[in-house]
Design a protein around this motif. Structure first.
Motif, mmCIF file in Angstrom:
data_model
loop_
_atom_site.group_PDB
_atom_site.id
_atom_site.type_symbol
_atom_site.label_atom_id
_atom_site.label_comp_id
_atom_site.label_asym_id
_atom_site.label_seq_id
_atom_site.Cartn_x
_atom_site.Cartn_y
_atom_site.Cartn_z
ATOM 1 N N ASP A 52 -18.560 42.670 57.988
ATOM 2 C CA ASP A 52 -18.873 44.101 57.924
ATOM 3 C C ASP A 52 -19.156 44.546 56.498
ATOM 4 O OD1 ASP A 52 -16.595 43.464 59.992
ATOM 5 O OD2 ASP A 52 -17.730 45.135 60.853
ATOM 6 N N GLU A 53 -18.350 44.048 55.560
ATOM 7 C CA GLU A 53 -18.533 44.427 54.162
ATOM 8 C C GLU A 53 -19.864 43.903 53.627
ATOM 9 O OE1 GLU A 53 -16.448 43.909 49.745
ATOM 10 O OE2 GLU A 53 -15.686 42.777 51.466
ATOM 11 N N LEU A 54 -20.215 42.670 53.988
ATOM 12 C CA LEU A 54 -21.475 42.104 53.512
ATOM 13 C C LEU A 54 -22.661 42.843 54.120
ATOM 14 C CD1 LEU A 54 -23.063 40.018 51.933
ATOM 15 C CD2 LEU A 54 -22.776 38.425 53.837
ATOM 16 N N ILE A 55 -22.607 43.147 55.409
ATOM 17 C CA ILE A 55 -23.694 43.874 56.070
ATOM 18 C C ILE A 55 -23.928 45.215 55.389
ATOM 19 C CG2 ILE A 55 -24.336 45.090 58.199
ATOM 20 C CD1 ILE A 55 -22.948 42.773 59.724
ATOM 21 N N SER A 60 -27.645 48.331 51.167
ATOM 22 C CA SER A 60 -27.836 49.239 50.033
ATOM 23 C C SER A 60 -28.388 48.563 48.791
ATOM 24 C CB SER A 60 -26.508 49.927 49.694
ATOM 25 O OG SER A 60 -25.523 48.967 49.358
ATOM 26 N N GLU A 61 -28.025 47.293 48.559
ATOM 27 C CA GLU A 61 -28.463 46.648 47.314
ATOM 28 C C GLU A 61 -28.475 45.123 47.441
ATOM 29 O OE1 GLU A 61 -25.648 46.866 44.154
ATOM 30 O OE2 GLU A 61 -23.965 47.308 45.454
ATOM 31 N N PRO A 62 -29.424 44.566 48.167
ATOM 32 C CA PRO A 62 -29.433 43.098 48.325
ATOM 33 C C PRO A 62 -29.609 42.392 46.981
ATOM 34 C CG PRO A 62 -31.473 44.059 49.148
ATOM 35 C CD PRO A 62 -30.553 45.194 48.868
ATOM 36 N N PRO A 63 -28.914 41.275 46.773
ATOM 37 C CA PRO A 63 -28.985 40.558 45.495
ATOM 38 C C PRO A 63 -30.236 39.692 45.403
ATOM 39 C CG PRO A 63 -27.572 39.386 46.992
ATOM 40 C CD PRO A 63 -28.010 40.622 47.726
ATOM 41 N N LEU A 81 -26.399 36.270 59.206
ATOM 42 C CA LEU A 81 -26.382 37.171 58.052
ATOM 43 C C LEU A 81 -27.462 36.805 57.048
ATOM 44 C CD1 LEU A 81 -24.464 39.616 57.519
ATOM 45 C CD2 LEU A 81 -23.797 38.122 59.375
ATOM 46 N N SER A 82 -27.798 35.513 56.961
ATOM 47 C CA SER A 82 -28.907 35.088 56.107
ATOM 48 C C SER A 82 -30.228 35.644 56.620
ATOM 49 C CB SER A 82 -28.971 33.556 56.046
ATOM 50 O OG SER A 82 -30.111 33.131 55.333
ATOM 51 N N ARG A 83 -30.418 35.607 57.932
ATOM 52 C CA ARG A 83 -31.637 36.172 58.512
ATOM 53 C C ARG A 83 -31.747 37.664 58.199
ATOM 54 N NH1 ARG A 83 -30.827 32.765 63.744
ATOM 55 N NH2 ARG A 83 -32.321 31.075 63.445
ATOM 56 N N TYR A 84 -30.615 38.354 58.300
ATOM 57 C CA TYR A 84 -30.617 39.789 57.994
ATOM 58 C C TYR A 84 -30.982 40.019 56.526
ATOM 59 C CZ TYR A 84 -28.852 44.567 57.482
ATOM 60 O OH TYR A 84 -28.743 45.907 57.214
ATOM 61 N N TYR A 85 -30.406 39.207 55.640
ATOM 62 C CA TYR A 85 -30.724 39.310 54.214
ATOM 63 C C TYR A 85 -32.208 39.054 53.962
ATOM 64 C CZ TYR A 85 -31.087 37.697 49.353
ATOM 65 O OH TYR A 85 -31.484 37.507 48.058
#
Length: 684
Positions: A52-55, A60-63, A81-85
């Motif tokens: 949840d924290e990573l999502i 807001s601010e992907p690295p 989560l990688s796909r989402y990133y």
């Protein structure tokens, strides 16, 4: 670009049923510290444990760079989560690393090709140096993959231009002390949340070559150690931090990631440091660790220093010589492991032994005999595991599978499933689902599936009636008149199959069959279809079958357990006891059953009962009377102590109060700590 390059590292765990992988993410903390020490001008590396924290942070601010640890319990979650990133930041770089990675070159190539859409690079082997050199190259080459390919960086595997690059592993760090501590730096402070337990590592590597284990590979043979001052500093910091942040329901245990704790002289220093923090900070109250397989005397001394905070492990896996040769355990002495059990029995230290069902060459007879021998050695707990086909282990390679005729099926990894909804963006219609699936061996040339099921039933009775169990005093009493523990457990199993208890066994067997699938993708589709994933989260599906049914026995079948023990006691002692000894045994069974009455339900009402014999003193002294004499009645008050009530409340808050949560509690702590305390009362 280095000064503006944002790097995040994630060691994810599922959280929607319980916190599945519940340790503080020390490994990615070490990588972050090494990287920051190498690049002092880059922004601080952010660490993540909870999805949840990573999502939320990604929205807001992907690295620029996002790294994921890869274990059998979080690969699919990290992949989603990688796909989402990648959806949010198509130019971003994803780096995976961890032990859940094939061993053979062709299998690695296939793995890279199949997952080329979710990660750009895979770090094989130890992470700190290889990851740091990859980041340096990415920054210097302006993230140009073609130029990276030219550099042939060690341990960095990836696909580019239709070609898969598999460079040899980079040498492991010779001096682990070049890695700054992520504890004393404060890097891991945010993870002291009462839900996660600290993870400590004093050395890396394993001198043994077990084919079922990732560390059986030659790459990990050499042992590298942190210096004692570094370890003691971490222990002191963790203990102080626990005391400052803990609440009433915060956990106070520790996980030591060493493969053979207690086997080396420096482990004595670590044990002394932990004993001191227990005095100063009331931490740790329990240590999860695999103790050493050799150096018996030092291992026992380590346990003595820690005064009951850990169980000694004599993980034999099997005691059959052909099986041991098949899995390359030649430099581990099974005789010494058995001696460890015998010795710990005499000095009162808790111990456990791990046994793996389904190893190459295993059979029902060999599995039964190994359990019998380990019981004879006096280990308090026997942990019967199924053989998992782990990526990175020699046993999972096609050659070994074919050689031993290993037959496998797939099942959902307990607690490792979840879904996340209603976050920003149009990715996946605002929803992410994932589930982890493991491959287990259920038959071989020497073990039929029917025999596998019978072994699993025996494992259930071992876990429920032998392991640190309620009726241990009854077994001890039977031992005192020359009857073996294994014979009693086997009698329990055979009696159950011809009694009213058979419905409980049938339910266990049916659940064992139902959790196994022939096709991994079909199982995945089933979990993801309809509302099935909610059924897994709610505990209706996907349970750890053995632990769940053990919890069910304690919480809902206690009276049936008692009746089965009585019937089996009568059978195994027929013609071997006087009437007085028989009455003693039957009353002892009733006494033991009372200890667990109301276990783990937070109903702390006291119970008063009268008995003919002084069981309180007999159990306390572990001295059962061979020829009991009936005395005046003894009256006892069975109560849950303040410490037990606190432990129960804390455990239920951490793991949940349903049977799934109770199952996890019973698998993580000494069950005896949950029983009622006994107080003798005056008669009249």
């Amino acid at each position: 670009m280095g000064a503006t390059t944002k790097i995040w590292l994630a060691d994810l765990t599922y959280t929607q049923q319980t916190v599945a992988a519940d340790t503080i993410p020390m490994a990615i903390g070490c990588i972050a510290e090494y990287l920051e020490d190498y690049f002092p001008d880059i922004p601080a590396v952010r660490l993540f444990k909870y999805p949840d924290e990573l999502i939320s942070a990604l929205a807001s601010e992907p690295p620029n760079i996002l790294g994921f640890s890869n274990y059998v319990w979080n690969f699919e979650l990290s992949r989603e989560l990688s796909r989402y990133y990648k959806h949010l930041n198509p130019q971003g770089i994803v780096i995976f690393g961890g032990p859940n990675y094939p061993l053979e070159k062709e299998d690695r190539k296939k793995f890279i090709e199949e997952n080329n859409d979710i990660f750009d690079y895979y770090v094989s082997g130890e992470g700190e140096l290889a990851f740091t050199l990859l980041v340096e190259s990415l920054i210097n080459q302006n993230f140009n993959k073609r130029e990276i390919a030219k550099e042939q960086l060690g341990s960095i595997h990836f696909q580019y231009g239709g070609e898969v690059f598999l460079t040899p592993k980079h040498n492991r760090l010779k001096d682990l002390n070049t890695i700054p501590s992520p504890y004393t730096s404060g890097k891991l402070d945010k993870f002291f949340d009462g839900k996660l337990m600290p993870l400590l590592q004093t050395n890396r590597g394993c001198p043994f070559s077990c084919t079922f284990c990732v560390e059986g590979d030659d790459y990990y043979t050499k042992i590298r150690k942190y210096n004692p001052e570094r370890v003691q500093s971490d222990v002191e910091y963790i203990g102080k931090k626990i005391s400052e942040t803990s609440t009433e329901n915060s956990r106070k245990d520790l996980f030591i990631a060493d493969s053979n704790f207690g086997m080396y002289p420096s482990d004595i220093d670590t044990a002394k440091a932990l004993a001191q923090t227990k005095i100063e900070y009331a931490w740790p109250d329990y240590i999860n660790v695999a103790t050493g397989k050799n150096a018996k005397e030092r291992v026992i001394e380590t346990a003595r220093i820690l005064d009951g905070s850990l169980r000694l492990s004599g993980s034999v896996q099997s005691l059959d010589q052909d099986v041991l040769e098949n899995i390359k355990r030649k430099n581990i002495s099974p005789e010494r492991l058995v001696e460890l059990g015998l010795h710990t029995k005499t000095i009162g230290v808790n111990s456990y032994s791990e046994i793996i069902l389904g190893l190459p060459g295993d059979s029902k007879e060999k599995h039964f005999q190994t359990i019998a021998s380990v019981m004879d050695a006096g280990f308090n707990v026997i942990l019967p595991w199924q053989l998992m086909m782990i990526h990175g282990s020699e046993l999972s390679t096609p050659k070994e599978r074919e050689k031993h005729g290993l037959v496998t099926k797939y099942r959902v990894l307990p607690r490792c499933y979840g879904h996340w909804q209603n976050f920003e963006g149009d990715f996946g219609n605002g929803s992410i689902k994932s589930v982890e699936i493991e491959e287990v061996c259920i038959a071989s040339r020497t073990l039929s599936f029917d025999d596998y099921l019978e072994c699993r039933v025996l494992n259930y009775f071992v876990a429920t009636y032998y392991n640190d169990a309620l009726f241990t005093p009854v077994i001890t009493y039977l031992n005192s008149i020359g009857l073996r523990s294994f014979d009693f457990v086997k009698t329990l199993m055979e009696t159950a199959l011809s009694s009213d208890y058979v419905h409980i066994v049938d339910e266990f067997v049916n659940d064992t069959k139902d959790e196994l699938w022939d096709d991994k993708e079909e199982l995945r589709k089933f979990v993801m279809s309809g509302g099935n994933i909610d059924k897994y989260i709610e505990g209706d599906l996907g349970r750890n079958i053995l632990f769940y049914h053990r919890a069910k026995a304690y919480c809902t079948h206690l009276e049936e357990m008692k009746r089965l023990v009585i019937e089996s006691f009568e059978i195994i002692t027929a013609g071997k006891m006087t009437d007085e000894q028989r009455r003693y045994g039957l009353e002892l069974i009733e006494y033991c059953a009372t200890l667990a009455d109301g276990i783990l339900i937070e109903n702390f009402e006291a119970l008063e009962k009268e008995f003919t014999y002084d069981f309180y003193e007999h159990i306390k002294s572990n001295n059962f009377n061979h020829s009991p004499v009936q005395r005046e009645k003894y009256k006892y008050n069975f109560v849950f102590s303040a410490d037990t009530r606190a432990l129960v409340s804390r455990s239920l808050a951490t793991h949940g109060n349903d049977l799934v949560g109770v199952a996890r509690i019973l698998s993580r702590i000494f069950v005896k700590k949950l029983y009622r305390s006994v107080h003798p009362l005056p008669l009249g």
